[in-house]
Structure formats: structure tokens, C-alpha cells
Design an enzyme around this catalytic site. Structure first.
Site, PDB file in Angstrom:
ATOM      1  CB  CYS A   2     -76.054  -7.116  53.994  1.00 56.51           C
ATOM      2  SG  CYS A   2     -77.483  -7.059  52.936  1.00 56.51           S
ATOM      3  NE  ARG A  27     -70.869  -9.819  55.176  1.00 58.78           N
ATOM      4  CZ  ARG A  27     -70.760 -11.070  55.585  1.00 58.78           C
ATOM      5  NH1 ARG A  27     -69.579 -11.649  55.570  1.00 58.78           N
ATOM      6  NH2 ARG A  27     -71.794 -11.740  55.997  1.00 58.78           N
ATOM      7  CD1 TRP A  74     -75.774  -9.267  46.508  1.00 57.11           C
ATOM      8  CD2 TRP A  74     -77.520 -10.257  47.485  1.00 57.11           C
ATOM      9  NE1 TRP A  74     -76.229 -10.239  45.661  1.00 57.11           N
ATOM     10  CE2 TRP A  74     -77.300 -10.865  46.231  1.00 57.11           C
ATOM     11  CE3 TRP A  74     -78.590 -10.709  48.269  1.00 57.11           C
ATOM     12  CZ2 TRP A  74     -78.090 -11.898  45.750  1.00 57.11           C
ATOM     13  CZ3 TRP A  74     -79.368 -11.753  47.788  1.00 57.11           C
ATOM     14  CH2 TRP A  74     -79.108 -12.344  46.549  1.00 57.11           C
ATOM     15  CG  ASN A 100     -76.104  -9.968  56.699  1.00 55.41           C
ATOM     16  OD1 ASN A 100     -76.659 -10.301  55.652  1.00 55.41           O
ATOM     17  ND2 ASN A 100     -75.075 -10.614  57.210  1.00 55.41           N
ATOM     18  N   GLY A 101     -79.659 -10.087  56.338  1.00 52.79           N
ATOM     19  CA  GLY A 101     -80.477 -11.292  56.452  1.00 52.79           C
ATOM     20  C   GLY A 101     -81.900 -11.038  55.995  1.00 52.79           C
ATOM     21  CD  GLU A 484     -64.395 -23.446  40.849  1.00 54.25           C
ATOM     22  OE1 GLU A 484     -65.597 -23.653  41.044  1.00 54.25           O
ATOM     23  OE2 GLU A 484     -63.825 -22.408  41.222  1.00 54.25           O
ATOM     24  CE  LYS A 488     -64.667 -19.110  40.344  1.00 55.63           C
ATOM     25  NZ  LYS A 488     -64.705 -19.863  41.560  1.00 55.63           N
ATOM     26  CD  GLU A 491     -68.103 -16.801  40.749  1.00 57.32           C
ATOM     27  OE1 GLU A 491     -67.196 -17.557  41.078  1.00 57.32           O
ATOM     28  OE2 GLU A 491     -68.974 -16.407  41.543  1.00 57.32           O
ATOM     29  CG  HIS A 507     -75.883 -38.655  25.120  1.00 59.58           C
ATOM     30  ND1 HIS A 507     -76.463 -39.786  24.596  1.00 59.58           N
ATOM     31  CD2 HIS A 507     -74.621 -39.016  25.463  1.00 59.58           C
ATOM     32  CE1 HIS A 507     -75.605 -40.789  24.646  1.00 59.58           C
ATOM     33  NE2 HIS A 507     -74.472 -40.334  25.170  1.00 59.58           N
ATOM     34  CE  LYS A 606     -65.300 -14.990  49.138  1.00 59.56           C
ATOM     35  NZ  LYS A 606     -64.834 -15.747  47.958  1.00 59.56           N
TER      36      LYS A 606
HETATM   37  O1  M6R Z   1     -68.622 -19.612  51.566  1.00 61.34           O
HETATM   38  P1  M6R Z   1     -68.975 -20.863  50.812  1.00 61.34           P
HETATM   39  O2  M6R Z   1     -67.780 -21.612  50.370  1.00 61.34           O
HETATM   40  O3  M6R Z   1     -69.949 -21.730  51.542  1.00 61.34           O
HETATM   41  O4  M6R Z   1     -69.704 -20.327  49.518  1.00 61.34           O
HETATM   42  C1  M6R Z   1     -70.267 -21.199  48.597  1.00 61.34           C
HETATM   43  C2  M6R Z   1     -70.587 -20.506  47.294  1.00 61.34           C
HETATM   44  O5  M6R Z   1     -71.486 -19.463  47.505  1.00 61.34           O
HETATM   45  C3  M6R Z   1     -69.330 -19.942  46.624  1.00 61.34           C
HETATM   46  O6  M6R Z   1     -68.373 -20.918  46.390  1.00 61.34           O
HETATM   47  C4  M6R Z   1     -69.681 -19.269  45.285  1.00 61.34           C
HETATM   48  O7  M6R Z   1     -70.131 -20.222  44.376  1.00 61.34           O
HETATM   49  C5  M6R Z   1     -68.477 -18.511  44.759  1.00 61.34           C
HETATM   50  N1  M6R Z   1     -68.856 -17.184  44.385  1.00 61.34           N
HETATM   51  C6  M6R Z   1     -67.855 -19.164  43.593  1.00 61.34           C
HETATM   52  O8  M6R Z   1     -66.749 -18.473  43.127  1.00 61.34           O
END
Ligand code: M6R
Length: 611
Positions: A2, A27, A74, A100-101, A484, A488, A491, A507, A606
Site C-alpha cells: 500500500c 507498492r 495491496w 498501510n499495514g 534467483e 524472476k 513472479e 532424487h 514491492k
Molecule cells: O525490500 P526487500 O529487499 O527486503 O524485499 C525482499 C523481497 O520481498 C523481494 O526481493 C522480492 O522477492 C522481489 N519481488 C523479488 O523480485
């Protein structure tokens, strides 16, 4: 999660609020709304869906007024819908709130308010706050005091922005566990969840701390602690430009941020390892030999992409410095009763510096006497402020939900930190350091070379866009890069994808391999490549399509994999930062081919400021 904004001044609030929300949409983006005070009453426009829906609504039903609050959501409590969108109003339309929260005890407060005759129209926890403030206001408290009273009852993590019908020149901001920045203007003041929302208007900001309440008028900003003592806070001057938070001609923020990596990696490295200097400059970070001698255990804790960057750090510190390092995702760390004491160093990694689980891990460590070093991007964020030492990565604002440039800078930070520790504890000679340092300096131009050939990934994405399953495999550091790469793709392309240590395939997961599967083998660790080649053969024999990422000159792999993306040659330990770039580009172009919303993927936000 948010984004919230607030404005008080002489200008028309709606356009300023919408402009701010535009910068904060990363956000949260399942609904949006604004509340504007027209001098007499508070008027609200809000709607489910993207900010563009709200903009349409505002054009059709223009609001006027010089005080207002706005929100991009969000969803946590209640599905995305018009009625659950923020702002929320008290029943008599006296108080309007954006939030927000999460309010953990809202059910209990709601029950109390229901008994007093309040009616609720939404499923949100936020509506409870509007009614609660209203309740104290009706009891005779001033607007300010009603907010103080209400806030003292709230449990959870939240940032709030509040206005009152009877106070047309007052904007109140509250912070506990969710970010909030106050922008100081000339004859106008602002509130926002993040700096980019303010940069069109001011560069002078105050960071609100937890349990603080700020009262803003057009000419004043007063920050109070929870007992209503006035707090003196230093102003922070933002040095980066608004362009840093804009697309600058790129189709998406993600692509722009991928292309910023040569510059960012260069800056991260040069700030700490100056070209004409003698070694590593850590400024105030206290990690000298004496301090390190007092540490016998290191944890690396983070979430998502930051965690995968942290894993590279764990691998390097153990391999080079020979200090045991435990890595854990923050959401598990906080519940696993970790062994922590004054001989423990906790390294937390976070782009936003606001991730709830990472912040809580930091607090647990500190409560138990451990030292905390934070590798953070967002200056002044909660994690940066609460850690004992901060290693800023200087990546500038990262707007795309999928983290790219922050990862590269975090990995670069890990290289520097590892060298520093290794030198301090005598596990690296000056010559060894110089060799790594000289190679570190070449990384930005090598990233640039990979980016110049992005057509390769674009064509491969076109070729493989119809696969149903993707496995990323690798060994050693390559396996860490695989994780990683897989995240990517999940997501932003919404593709089923998994990362497996190449040796683990047999395995179990190999049972899933068929002709609808793409296996991406990261093969940049040359001493392990023979084994990875065998794994490629195994999955090919079972029908999989195969793609490899390897260092230039490795011709053997081209004999087995259907496609190979070559990266420039570098030292094995530095390869992750290069090998990850094709993964980013491949995910980006896969998402583009599949038509997903790249910068704002579904269900994500984010900054994850809730547990
Ligand atoms: O702001 P942060 O680096 O603490 O966030 C951690 C994760 O939420 C963040 O890396 C998330 O996995 C990303 N969307 C990945 O691309």
C-alpha cells in the site's frame, strides 16, 4: 504494501495526490482512492483496480480542495473492491483515513464500536480506525488528541494519514512499523510512503520514526512521540533526481533498472574500493580484526531476491574466510529460535529496508545481544536506522516489483564484505585481494556487453514462451544464481519454475521432465561444468528443451545444450553477478511475450511490510 500520500497547502490537492500515487503504485495496485477536503466537507473517490480507474473517476467527477489524502492498495483484509478501497470514513463523514499495514486487534475494537452503535460497511481493519478516532472526537477530544487516543489502542504495524471535516487545514500522519516520509515545502507540506512521491515538490524530508505522530499544516510540521512530547528531527536532503524514479524512455521500469546495472555496480564498487585507494573503505562500519575475533557465528537473513543475494555472501564468506555462516529466510528465522548472543553477527539484506520479516529478524537479534549489519538500498529506512552498521548499496530507487539492480548491487556488496573480512582475519593476501579488485572493476563493462546482446534473450523467450515448466539447475554458486533466475520467471511471467541443485534432479524432480519442460542450466563455474553437462544430457534424454548460461569460450556445452547464452569470462566467484543478467532478460522477455503486467505483477507488491 500500500502507498499513502497526503497534502496540505494552497494548491489543488487532487492532482498532487494522484501524481504521488502514480509514483507509489508499485507498492500495491488492486484499488486506489483519494479524499479531498473542499473547505466544508470531505469528498471521497475510490475504486477497485489500477490507478488509471481512479484517474478516470476523478476526471468525470472533479474534486476541489487544498487538503487531502490518497491510497493505492495491496489487499490484506477484504478482497479488492470499491467498498474495501481506501480512504475509509467514519459514519458521520467527519474522519477520513488511509492506512498501510495491519491492525491486529481490530476485531476486538470493532466489537466495542458495534456495541456503541457504529455500523461497518467494509471488511477492512482500516474502517475501525476511522470509527475509533471519530468515537474519541465525539467524546470531546480535539482531532489531534482523538488520534493520539485511538493510536494508543492499535496493535500491529501501520502508517496512517488522517484528515478531519472540522479541521480543513490539518493533516495528521502516524507511523508504527510501516514507512512514512514527510516532505517540507514552501507554504505546503506532504506525506508519502516513499520519497519518489515527493520529488516533484520538494527534496527536504523528515523520516518519521515508529510511534511518532506528525501534525502538518501548510506552514508547520510538528512531530510528537507517543506521549505528545515534541521531537526534534533533522531534515534529510534527497540528492537523487526524479528521473531516477521515472522510465526514461524504457517500456518498463524493470528494463530500465536492468540497464542501470553497469552504472550501479560500478558505483557500489568504487564507493568502497576506490580506484586510487589502498583498499576497502567501509566508512563507519565497524568490522575490524578485533571485532571479527569476537564473532564466532554469522547469520545471513533476508527475503526473496535479497535472500538469494545473501546466499552468495554466505557461500563466499564460508569458502574464503572460513567462518561458519547460517543462512535463513527471515520469515523462518524469526520463529526458529536461533542461537544468538554477543558473539553473533547478523547480516540482513533488504532493498526497501522495510520488509517486515527482515526487520523483525533484526530486532530479535538485537534483543539477544547480536551485532547487526544491514545491506540496504533505501536510505533512512527502518532496517537502516535500526541496524548497528549499514552498508548502503546506492542502487537508487527500484520501482519494478521484480528486483534486478538491487540484487546485482547486493552481490557486489557481498564481494566487498567478503574481501574485507578475509583480509582482516588473514585468509586473503594483499595480492589475492588485488587480483579480485582488478577483476571487480571489469564487471560493469562486462555487464554492459551482456546487455548489448539482449536480442539473444529476446529470441529465446519467443522460442520458449509456450513451455509449461521450467527448471533452473546449477552447482555451487551456479545453483544460487538458479534460485534467483527461477524466482524472476515465476513472479513476472507467472510460469511454473523451480530451481534445483543439478545433482538433486535424480532424487525426484527428474520425474517431471517431459517435452513441455525447459531446463536452464547455469554453468559458469567451470570446475563443475562437466557434471552439469551430464545433467543436461540426462534431461535431454527425457525430452526437455535445454538452455545454458556459460562463460565465453566454453564450446563443450554448446555440443549438448539446445541454446547457450555466453557471458564474458571472469573469476568463478564473480560469475554470479554476470550469469544472473541473462536470467533477468530472459524473464523480462518471456513476460513480454506472455503479455503479463511486468512492473506490477499480479498479487505482488514491492515492499512487503506485513508478515
Ligand atoms: O525490500 P526487500 O529487499 O527486503 O524485499 C525482499 C523481497 O520481498 C523481494 O526481493 C522480492 O522477492 C522481489 N519481488 C523479488 O523480485
Amino acid at each position: 504494501m500500500c502507498g499513502i500520500v497526503g497534502y496540505v497547502g494552497k494548491n489543488q490537492a487532487p492532482s498532487i495526490l494522484i501524481d504521488g500515487l502514480n509514483k507509489l503504485e508499485y507498492r500495491g495496485y488492486d484499488s486506489a482512492g483519494i479524499a479531498v477536503h473542499d473547505g466544508q466537507n470531505i469528498n471521497i473517490l475510490k475504486t477497485k483496480g489500477r490507478l488509471s480507474n481512479l484517474i478516470k473517476l476523478v476526471i468525470e467527477n472533479p474534486l476541489t480542495g487544498t487538503l487531502g489524502i490518497g491510497h493505492t492498495r495491496w489487499a490484506t483484509h477484504g478482497a479488492p473492491s470499491d467498498v474495501n478501497s481506501h480512504p475509509h470514513m467514519s459514519e458521520d463523514h467527519v474522519i477520513a483515513v488511509v492506512h498501510n499495514g495491519i491492525i491486529e486487534n481490530y476485531m476486538e475494537i470493532k466489537a466495542e464500536l458495534l456495541e456503541k452503535g457504529y455500523h461497518f460497511i467494509s471488511e477492512t481493519d482500516t474502517e475501525t480506525i476511522a470509527h475509533l478516532i471519530d468515537c474519541y472526537y465525539r467524546d470531546g477530544f480535539s482531532f489531534e488528541d482523538a488520534v493520539f487516543k485511538a493510536v494508543s489502542r492499535l496493535e500491529g504495524a501501520y502508517a496512517l494519514s488522517i484528515i478531519c471535516r472540522d479541521c480543513p487545514g490539518t493533516l495528521i500522519a502516524v507511523r508504527k512499523g510501516a514507512p512514512l516520509v514527510i516532505g517540507k515545502g514552501e507554504g505546503e507540506n506532504f506525506i508519502a510512503s516513499d520519497i519518489p512521491a515527493l520529488l516533484n515538490y520538494t527534496r527536504e524530508v523528515y523520516f518519521l520514526e515508529d510511534n511518532e505522530i506528525a501534525v502538518l499544516t501548510e506552514n508547520s510540521i510538528t512531530i510528537y512521540d507517543k506521549d505528545k512530547n515534541v521531537v526534534n528531527r533533522d531534515i534529510y536532503h534527497v540528492t537523487w533526481d526524479i528521473e531516477a524514479a521515472e522510465k526514461s524512455g524504457y517500456a518498463h521500469f524493470m528494463l530500465k533498472e536492468i540497464h542501470e546495472q553497469p552504472k550501479i555496480v560500478r558505483e557500489t564498487i568504487l564507493k568502497r574500493v576506490p580506484e586510487n585507494g589502498d583498499g576497502i573503505v567501509l566508512d563507519n562500519i565497524k568490522l575490524d580484526k578485533q571485532e571479527l575475533d569476537n564473532i564466532d557465528r554469522i547469520y545471513v537473513v533476508a527475503c526473496g531476491t535479497a535472500y538469494y543475494a545473501g546466499l552468495i555472501g554466505k557461500h563466499l564468506i564460508e569458502k574464503i574466510c572460513r567462518i561458519p555462516v547460517i543462512s535463513e529466510v527471515a520469515s523462518e528465522f524469526r520463529y526458529m529460535d536461533p542461537i544468538l548472543d554477543e558473539r553473533t553477527l547478523l547480516i540482513v539484506v533488504s532493498q526497501s529496508g522495510e520488509t517486515a520479516d527482515t526487520l523483525e529478524a533484526l530486532r530479535i537479534a538485537k534483543r539477544n545481544g547480536a551485532r547487526v549489519l544491514a545491506i540496504v538500498n533505501a536510505v533512512g529506512s527502518s532496517i537502516a536506522r535500526e541496524a548497528d552498521d549499514v552498508f548502503y548499496i546506492l542502487a537508487g530507487p527500484e520501482i519494478a516489483v521484480a528486483s534486478t539492480k538491487a540484487y546485482s548491487a547486493q552481490v557486489a556488496a557481498m564481494y566487498i564484505l567478503t574481501c574485507h573480512i578475509a583480509l582482516a582475519v588473514g585468509k586473503m593476501t594483499e595480492e589475492e585481494f588485488k587480483a579480485i579488485r582488478d577483476e571487480l572493476y571489469t564487471l560493469p563493462s562486462k555487464i554492459e556487453l551482456i546487455l548489448q546482446k539482449e536480442n539473444v534473450e529476446k529470441k529465446l523467450a519467443e522460442k520458449y514462451k509456450d513451455v509449461r515448466n521450467v527448471f533452473f539447475i546449477g552447482r555451487g554458486l551456479d545453483y544460487l544464481v538458479s534460485q534467483e533466475g527461477s524466482l524472476k520467471l515465476k513472479e513476472i511471467a507467472y510460469l511454473h519454475s523451480e530451481a534445483y541443485a543439478a545433482g538433486e534432479l535424480k532424487h525426484g524432480p527428474i520425474a517431471m521432465i517431459d517435452e513441455n519442460t525447459l531446463v536452464v542450466a547455469i554453468a559458469a563455474q567451470e570446475e563443475l561444468i562437466e557434471k552439469t553437462i551430464n545433467n543436461i544430457k540426462e534431461v535431454k534424454a527425457r525430452g526437455a528443451k535445454t538452455m545454458a548460461i556459460a562463460m565465453k569460450g566454453n564450446t563443450k556445452i554448446a555440443e549438448v545444450a539446445d541454446d547457450v547464452i555466453y557471458i564474458p569470462r571472469t573469476m568463478g566467484i564473480l560469475a554470479p553477478v554476470l550469469a544472473n543478467i541473462p536470467n533477468q532478460l530472459f524473464a523480462y522477455y518471456m513476460a513480454l511475450s506472455l503479455g503479463t503486467d511486468i512492473d506490477k505483477p499480479r498479487n505482488l507488491a514491492k515492499s512487503v511490510t506485513v508478515e
